[in-house]
Scaffold this motif. Structure first.
Motif, mmCIF file in Angstrom:
data_model
loop_
_atom_site.group_PDB
_atom_site.id
_atom_site.type_symbol
_atom_site.label_atom_id
_atom_site.label_comp_id
_atom_site.label_asym_id
_atom_site.label_seq_id
_atom_site.Cartn_x
_atom_site.Cartn_y
_atom_site.Cartn_z
ATOM 1 N N HIS A 44 0.647 -1.035 -0.018
ATOM 2 C CA HIS A 44 -0.210 -0.272 -0.060
ATOM 3 C C HIS A 44 1.073 1.397 -0.095
ATOM 4 O O HIS A 44 0.500 2.422 0.820
ATOM 5 C CB HIS A 44 -0.962 0.132 0.987
ATOM 6 N N ASP A 64 -10.873 4.212 5.189
ATOM 7 C CA ASP A 64 -12.725 3.586 5.077
ATOM 8 C C ASP A 64 -12.372 2.407 3.545
ATOM 9 O O ASP A 64 -11.823 2.430 2.762
ATOM 10 C CB ASP A 64 -13.781 4.731 4.163
ATOM 11 N N ASP A 65 -12.824 0.922 4.508
ATOM 12 C CA ASP A 65 -12.879 0.125 4.121
ATOM 13 C C ASP A 65 -13.147 -0.922 4.985
ATOM 14 O O ASP A 65 -13.730 -0.765 6.151
ATOM 15 C CB ASP A 65 -10.936 -0.621 3.893
ATOM 16 N N VAL A 66 -13.215 -2.475 4.106
ATOM 17 C CA VAL A 66 -13.397 -3.480 5.029
ATOM 18 C C VAL A 66 -12.689 -4.063 6.183
ATOM 19 O O VAL A 66 -12.003 -3.400 6.307
ATOM 20 C CB VAL A 66 -13.652 -5.105 4.280
ATOM 21 N N VAL A 69 -7.920 -5.285 6.695
ATOM 22 C CA VAL A 69 -6.987 -4.690 5.169
ATOM 23 C C VAL A 69 -5.823 -4.102 5.765
ATOM 24 O O VAL A 69 -4.869 -3.728 5.444
ATOM 25 C CB VAL A 69 -8.014 -4.377 4.629
ATOM 26 N N LYS A 71 -6.086 -1.252 8.124
ATOM 27 C CA LYS A 71 -6.183 0.562 8.445
ATOM 28 C C LYS A 71 -5.367 0.706 9.780
ATOM 29 O O LYS A 71 -5.380 1.629 9.396
ATOM 30 C CB LYS A 71 -8.104 0.859 8.834
ATOM 31 N N THR A 168 -10.816 5.359 11.276
ATOM 32 C CA THR A 168 -10.703 4.357 10.116
ATOM 33 C C THR A 168 -12.182 4.268 10.311
ATOM 34 O O THR A 168 -12.940 5.038 11.238
ATOM 35 C CB THR A 168 -10.304 2.967 11.074
ATOM 36 N N ALA A 171 -16.387 0.082 6.826
ATOM 37 C CA ALA A 171 -17.696 -0.388 5.238
ATOM 38 C C ALA A 171 -18.834 -0.746 5.406
ATOM 39 O O ALA A 171 -19.828 -1.067 4.278
ATOM 40 C CB ALA A 171 -16.728 -0.110 4.230
ATOM 41 N N THR A 193 -8.844 4.417 0.816
ATOM 42 C CA THR A 193 -9.112 2.735 0.905
ATOM 43 C C THR A 193 -7.879 2.047 0.039
ATOM 44 O O THR A 193 -7.340 2.093 -0.479
ATOM 45 C CB THR A 193 -10.643 2.486 -0.484
ATOM 46 N N LEU A 194 -8.097 1.484 1.126
ATOM 47 C CA LEU A 194 -6.650 -0.062 1.086
ATOM 48 C C LEU A 194 -6.808 -1.177 0.255
ATOM 49 O O LEU A 194 -6.036 -1.522 -1.047
ATOM 50 C CB LEU A 194 -6.185 -0.040 2.469
ATOM 51 N N GLY A 195 -8.457 -2.169 0.146
ATOM 52 C CA GLY A 195 -8.151 -2.953 -0.638
ATOM 53 C C GLY A 195 -7.538 -3.832 -0.123
ATOM 54 O O GLY A 195 -6.735 -3.752 0.783
ATOM 55 N N TYR A 196 -7.483 -5.236 -0.787
ATOM 56 C CA TYR A 196 -6.919 -6.468 -0.478
ATOM 57 C C TYR A 196 -5.628 -6.309 -0.942
ATOM 58 O O TYR A 196 -5.695 -5.719 -2.255
ATOM 59 C CB TYR A 196 -7.667 -7.819 -1.070
#
Length: 326
Positions: A44, A64-66, A69, A71, A168, A171, A193-196
């Motif tokens: 990242h 903002d993310d699931v 990941v 954050k 953080t 989401a 957002t970071l993502g997988y």
């Protein structure tokens, strides 16, 4: 782009008391912090750079993310890389505003009220899962994020300099979270957002975290005074008229093509982020590409549309496509 006209003072603050560092020194500092954080956060690099530039641009960051990941770990790694005060607030449904800002407590010995500082009195404050707390508690950050001060029972107290909120946001689980007030969203310079991670990055992450986690051995690479001086460097980066007009035109496009467009605060944030971006490239002036690079992360979360098929990122993408570049 090469004239010597200084940029306007958009900070609203008095003449700085700290000497600015050379641009090249700040560029090297950014690289050092990013490399240090990359020892913990894998894959990242762009997000790390955006957080660092936001800090130097006097902004706050919303991640903002699931869940899961990285954050929170990113925020901790940034704070650990800077030798400064750090506090973490775990936002929960029962958290009160005074749990964030502090509260006056009656001292039985002195027969007087004494103020117990809340966790907001730190250089970097991690607001973990900020949308789990109700709006009333989230609003406790509004004054702090905008004015670097806290008012409790009529008494106003300044916050440390620098003061940065890295929050953080969960989401998922919409039934168990609260929407952030729009006024609070507008106070975040950037929303990321970071993502997988991809398979190779995840494999490297697993290799690093087997046994002891790298955050446990992470050491600071910058002190507080250096960060303050670096922020003065960024504040002094030239923003010439064509670049300011370009930023204004981008923002104007969002106002004309959305239910709620970007606020003047957003325009200021865009130029401050662009100033920081210029420094990372070793320049003492902003170019249009700096503005275009920062626009999606600085502007999109400040926009509301009436269409499910067209959101903030779509509006910003259209603005970048249609607004002429000087």
């Amino acid at each position: 782009m090469t004239d010597s006209t200084p940029p306007p003072n958009t900070s609203g603050m008095a003449t700085p008391e700290h000497d600015a560092l050379p641009v090249s020194t700040v560029a090297d500092l950014c690289t050092e912090i990013e490399a240090n954080v990359s020892r913990v956060i894998v894959g990242h690099d762009e997000a790390i750079e955006h957080v660092v530039t936001a800090i130097l641009g006097r902004g706050h960051v919303l991640l903002d993310d699931v869940p899961g990941v990285g954050k929170t770990m990113l925020a901790r790694s940034i704070a650990t890389s800077i030798d400064c005060t750090f506090q973490r607030v775990q936002f929960t449904p029962d958290l009160l505003p005074t749990d964030v800002t502090g509260v006056n407590v009656f001292n039985q010995k002195t027969r007087e009220f004494e103020f117990n500082e809340g966790p907001v009195f730190a250089n970097i404050v991690l607001g973990d899962e900020i949308n789990r707390a109700p709006p009333k508690t989230q609003a406790a950050l509004l004054e702090a994020m905008e004015e670097m001060q806290v008012t409790v029972d009529g008494d106003t107290r300044p916050l440390p300099n620098p003061f940065v909120v890295i929050a953080t946001q969960n989401a998922v689980e919409p039934n168990r979270t609260y929407d952030l007030p729009f006024a609070e969203l507008d106070r975040f310079m950037k929303k990321l957002t970071l993502g997988y991670p991809d398979p190779d990055e995840e494999a490297e992450m697993l290799d690093r975290t087997v046994g002891h986690h790298p955050i446990e051995s992470l050491e600071p690479v910058a002190d507080l005074e250096t960060i303050v001086r670096a922020r003065e460097t960024v504040a002094g980066i030239r923003v010439n008229d064509p670049v300011r007009e370009y930023a204004t035109d981008l923002v104007g496009y969002t106002r004309e093509n959305a239910h709620i467009g970007v606020s003047p605060r957003g325009t200021i944030s865009l130029l401050r982020a662009a100033q920081a971006r210029a420094v990372t490239d070793g320049r003492d002036y902003v170019i249009p590409d700096d503005v275009a690079t920062e626009a999606p992360l600085v502007l999109a979360h400040r926009i509301k549309t009436n269409s499910r098929d067209r959101d903030g990122p779509n509006v910003v993408a259209d603005a970048l496509e249609h607004v002429p570049v000087p």
